[in-house]
Motif scaffolding. Structure first.
Motif, PDB file in Angstrom:
ATOM      1  N   TYR A 151       0.830  -1.206   0.000  1.00  0.00           N
ATOM      2  CA  TYR A 151       0.000   0.000   0.000  1.00  0.00           C
ATOM      3  C   TYR A 151       0.865   1.256   0.000  1.00  0.00           C
ATOM      4  CZ  TYR A 151      -4.944   1.270   0.383  1.00  0.00           C
ATOM      5  OH  TYR A 151      -6.222   1.676   0.110  1.00  0.00           O
ATOM      6  N   LEU A 152       1.896   1.251   0.826  1.00  0.00           N
ATOM      7  CA  LEU A 152       2.791   2.402   0.880  1.00  0.00           C
ATOM      8  C   LEU A 152       3.501   2.612  -0.452  1.00  0.00           C
ATOM      9  CD1 LEU A 152       4.344   1.934   4.435  1.00  0.00           C
ATOM     10  CD2 LEU A 152       2.816   3.778   3.699  1.00  0.00           C
ATOM     11  N   LYS A 153       3.871   1.521  -1.098  1.00  0.00           N
ATOM     12  CA  LYS A 153       4.550   1.607  -2.392  1.00  0.00           C
ATOM     13  C   LYS A 153       3.615   2.197  -3.449  1.00  0.00           C
ATOM     14  CE  LYS A 153       7.126  -1.221  -5.712  1.00  0.00           C
ATOM     15  NZ  LYS A 153       7.598  -2.605  -6.014  1.00  0.00           N
ATOM     16  N   ARG A 154       2.375   1.735  -3.459  1.00  0.00           N
ATOM     17  CA  ARG A 154       1.399   2.261  -4.429  1.00  0.00           C
ATOM     18  C   ARG A 154       1.102   3.729  -4.165  1.00  0.00           C
ATOM     19  NH1 ARG A 154      -1.600  -1.995  -6.807  1.00  0.00           N
ATOM     20  NH2 ARG A 154      -0.044  -3.536  -7.413  1.00  0.00           N
ATOM     21  N   ALA A 155       0.937   4.073  -2.889  1.00  0.00           N
ATOM     22  CA  ALA A 155       0.648   5.464  -2.538  1.00  0.00           C
ATOM     23  C   ALA A 155       1.798   6.369  -2.951  1.00  0.00           C
ATOM     24  CB  ALA A 155       0.386   5.582  -1.040  1.00  0.00           C
ATOM     25  N   GLY A 156       3.025   5.898  -2.769  1.00  0.00           N
ATOM     26  CA  GLY A 156       4.190   6.683  -3.173  1.00  0.00           C
ATOM     27  C   GLY A 156       4.212   6.952  -4.669  1.00  0.00           C
ATOM     28  N   LYS A 157       3.800   5.965  -5.458  1.00  0.00           N
ATOM     29  CA  LYS A 157       3.752   6.148  -6.915  1.00  0.00           C
ATOM     30  C   LYS A 157       2.699   7.183  -7.302  1.00  0.00           C
ATOM     31  CE  LYS A 157       5.464   1.601  -8.312  1.00  0.00           C
ATOM     32  NZ  LYS A 157       5.160   0.343  -9.048  1.00  0.00           N
ATOM     33  N   VAL A 158       1.556   7.159  -6.597  1.00  0.00           N
ATOM     34  CA  VAL A 158       0.494   8.130  -6.891  1.00  0.00           C
ATOM     35  C   VAL A 158       0.954   9.544  -6.560  1.00  0.00           C
ATOM     36  CG1 VAL A 158      -1.835   8.876  -6.267  1.00  0.00           C
ATOM     37  CG2 VAL A 158      -1.345   6.438  -6.551  1.00  0.00           C
ATOM     38  N   ILE A 159       1.647   9.704  -5.436  1.00  0.00           N
ATOM     39  CA  ILE A 159       2.128  11.023  -5.026  1.00  0.00           C
ATOM     40  C   ILE A 159       3.123  11.585  -6.033  1.00  0.00           C
ATOM     41  CG2 ILE A 159       3.469  12.238  -3.254  1.00  0.00           C
ATOM     42  CD1 ILE A 159       2.244  10.299  -1.212  1.00  0.00           C
ATOM     43  N   LYS A 160       3.949  10.734  -6.603  1.00  0.00           N
ATOM     44  CA  LYS A 160       4.975  11.177  -7.547  1.00  0.00           C
ATOM     45  C   LYS A 160       4.439  11.390  -8.960  1.00  0.00           C
ATOM     46  CE  LYS A 160       8.757   8.880  -5.088  1.00  0.00           C
ATOM     47  NZ  LYS A 160       9.810   7.830  -5.177  1.00  0.00           N
ATOM     48  N   THR A 171      -2.746  15.636   0.099  1.00  0.00           N
ATOM     49  CA  THR A 171      -2.358  17.022   0.360  1.00  0.00           C
ATOM     50  C   THR A 171      -1.670  17.107   1.713  1.00  0.00           C
ATOM     51  OG1 THR A 171      -4.544  17.473   1.303  1.00  0.00           O
ATOM     52  CG2 THR A 171      -4.230  17.959  -1.035  1.00  0.00           C
ATOM     53  N   LEU A 172      -0.539  17.788   1.735  1.00  0.00           N
ATOM     54  CA  LEU A 172       0.222  17.927   2.970  1.00  0.00           C
ATOM     55  C   LEU A 172      -0.395  18.977   3.881  1.00  0.00           C
ATOM     56  CD1 LEU A 172       3.861  17.802   1.552  1.00  0.00           C
ATOM     57  CD2 LEU A 172       2.836  16.132   3.117  1.00  0.00           C
ATOM     58  N   LEU A 173      -0.268  18.772   5.167  1.00  0.00           N
ATOM     59  CA  LEU A 173      -0.671  19.775   6.149  1.00  0.00           C
ATOM     60  C   LEU A 173       0.348  20.915   6.133  1.00  0.00           C
ATOM     61  CD1 LEU A 173      -1.661  17.363   9.069  1.00  0.00           C
ATOM     62  CD2 LEU A 173      -3.217  18.733   7.669  1.00  0.00           C
ATOM     63  N   PRO A 174       0.019  22.065   6.739  1.00  0.00           N
ATOM     64  CA  PRO A 174       0.963  23.192   6.742  1.00  0.00           C
ATOM     65  C   PRO A 174       2.346  22.837   7.267  1.00  0.00           C
ATOM     66  CG  PRO A 174      -1.187  23.918   7.489  1.00  0.00           C
ATOM     67  CD  PRO A 174      -1.288  22.444   7.322  1.00  0.00           C
ATOM     68  N   SER A 175       2.434  21.832   8.139  1.00  0.00           N
ATOM     69  CA  SER A 175       3.743  21.431   8.666  1.00  0.00           C
ATOM     70  C   SER A 175       4.615  20.820   7.580  1.00  0.00           C
ATOM     71  CB  SER A 175       3.567  20.428   9.810  1.00  0.00           C
ATOM     72  OG  SER A 175       2.960  19.233   9.334  1.00  0.00           O
ATOM     73  N   GLY A 176       3.971  20.286   6.525  1.00  0.00           N
ATOM     74  CA  GLY A 176       4.715  19.664   5.440  1.00  0.00           C
ATOM     75  C   GLY A 176       5.227  18.279   5.759  1.00  0.00           C
ATOM     76  N   ARG A 177       4.827  17.714   6.891  1.00  0.00           N
ATOM     77  CA  ARG A 177       5.317  16.403   7.313  1.00  0.00           C
ATOM     78  C   ARG A 177       4.251  15.319   7.209  1.00  0.00           C
ATOM     79  NH1 ARG A 177       8.641  17.889  12.886  1.00  0.00           N
ATOM     80  NH2 ARG A 177      10.204  19.292  11.909  1.00  0.00           N
ATOM     81  N   ARG A 178       3.016  15.687   7.437  1.00  0.00           N
ATOM     82  CA  ARG A 178       1.929  14.704   7.425  1.00  0.00           C
ATOM     83  C   ARG A 178       0.894  15.092   6.394  1.00  0.00           C
ATOM     84  NH1 ARG A 178       1.547  11.510  11.979  1.00  0.00           N
ATOM     85  NH2 ARG A 178      -0.725  11.444  11.834  1.00  0.00           N
ATOM     86  N   TYR A 179       0.146  14.080   5.937  1.00  0.00           N
ATOM     87  CA  TYR A 179      -0.890  14.319   4.934  1.00  0.00           C
ATOM     88  C   TYR A 179      -2.241  14.523   5.607  1.00  0.00           C
ATOM     89  CZ  TYR A 179       2.425  12.934   1.343  1.00  0.00           C
ATOM     90  OH  TYR A 179       3.514  12.882   0.507  1.00  0.00           O
TER      91      TYR A 179
END
Length: 204
Positions: A151-160, A171-179
């Motif tokens: 799941y993490l691998k697939r999600a990473g491909k979608v983000i890129k 979408t990242l939160l204002p902190s830029g660390r979490r979605y």
């Protein structure tokens, strides 16, 4: 004549109505009656479940039938794993056989169905892995760990991939660390795509 039929005719493709099935997923309490689909005068058969690319999809999106089919098929492969052990093959070879045959069956399209399958079905899948582990005499990855990694691998491909239809949902939160977590009204939806966001946040 619908667009799909016209497109097939334009490209000299033939639609096989005997292999075409209609499966309706509708959770409304007062669902409307759906008129049958016709292809060139032939009605398409309505089914309650259908096997597509090795995955058994049911109209209620409950994955009990899919999991039972996978477990049954994997159990048949355990016979060959036992045969290899009786012939005194090394644990490395037995593990490779498991990963290439049995594990591939148990985890086929796992990101589609595993998040919504029942605890009973998950235990049945895990029991197959534990049986194979005893036969091979070596540790094997848990099904849940494979699901998480995939799941993490697939999600990473979608983000890129900005062209992916689901790219905008990460979408990242204002902190830029979490979605940003997605709001859900049903457990069924919560166990599907939003799982990717929770896994990404827990891995960060």
């Amino acid at each position: 004549m619908n667009t799909g039929v016209r497109r097939c005719d334009t490209n000299n493709l033939l639609l096989n109505t005997e292999k075409t099935k209609e499966l309706i997923v509708d959770y409304r309490k007062n669902a409307d009656l759906h008129p049958p689909i016709h292809i060139k005068g032939t009605a398409v058969e309505h089914v309650s479940s259908f096997k597509f690319l090795g995955v058994h999809i049911s109209e209620d999106l409950i994955w009990m039938n899919n999991c039972s089919k996978l477990v049954k098929k994997a159990h048949q492969r355990l016979f060959f794993l036992r045969t290899l052990r009786k012939n005194h093959l090394s644990s490395d070879i037995l593990v490779n056989f498991y990963r290439c045959t049995i594990e591939r069956i148990l985890t086929n399209c796992i990101t589609v169905w595993y998040g919504s399958c029942s605890a009973l079905d998950r235990k049945a899948l895990q029991r197959v892995m534990k049986t194979a582990q005893c036969i091979a005499g070596a540790p094997l990855p848990a099904i849940n760990d494979i699901y998480r990694k995939t799941y993490l691998k697939r999600a990473g491909k979608v983000i890129k991939d900005p062209s992916h239809p689901a790219h905008g949902l990460f979408t990242l939160l204002p902190s830029g660390r979490r979605y940003r977590s997605l709001r859900t009204k049903t457990t069924r939806y919560q166990n599907s795509f939003p799982t990717a966001v929770r896994l990404l946040n827990s891995a960060s």
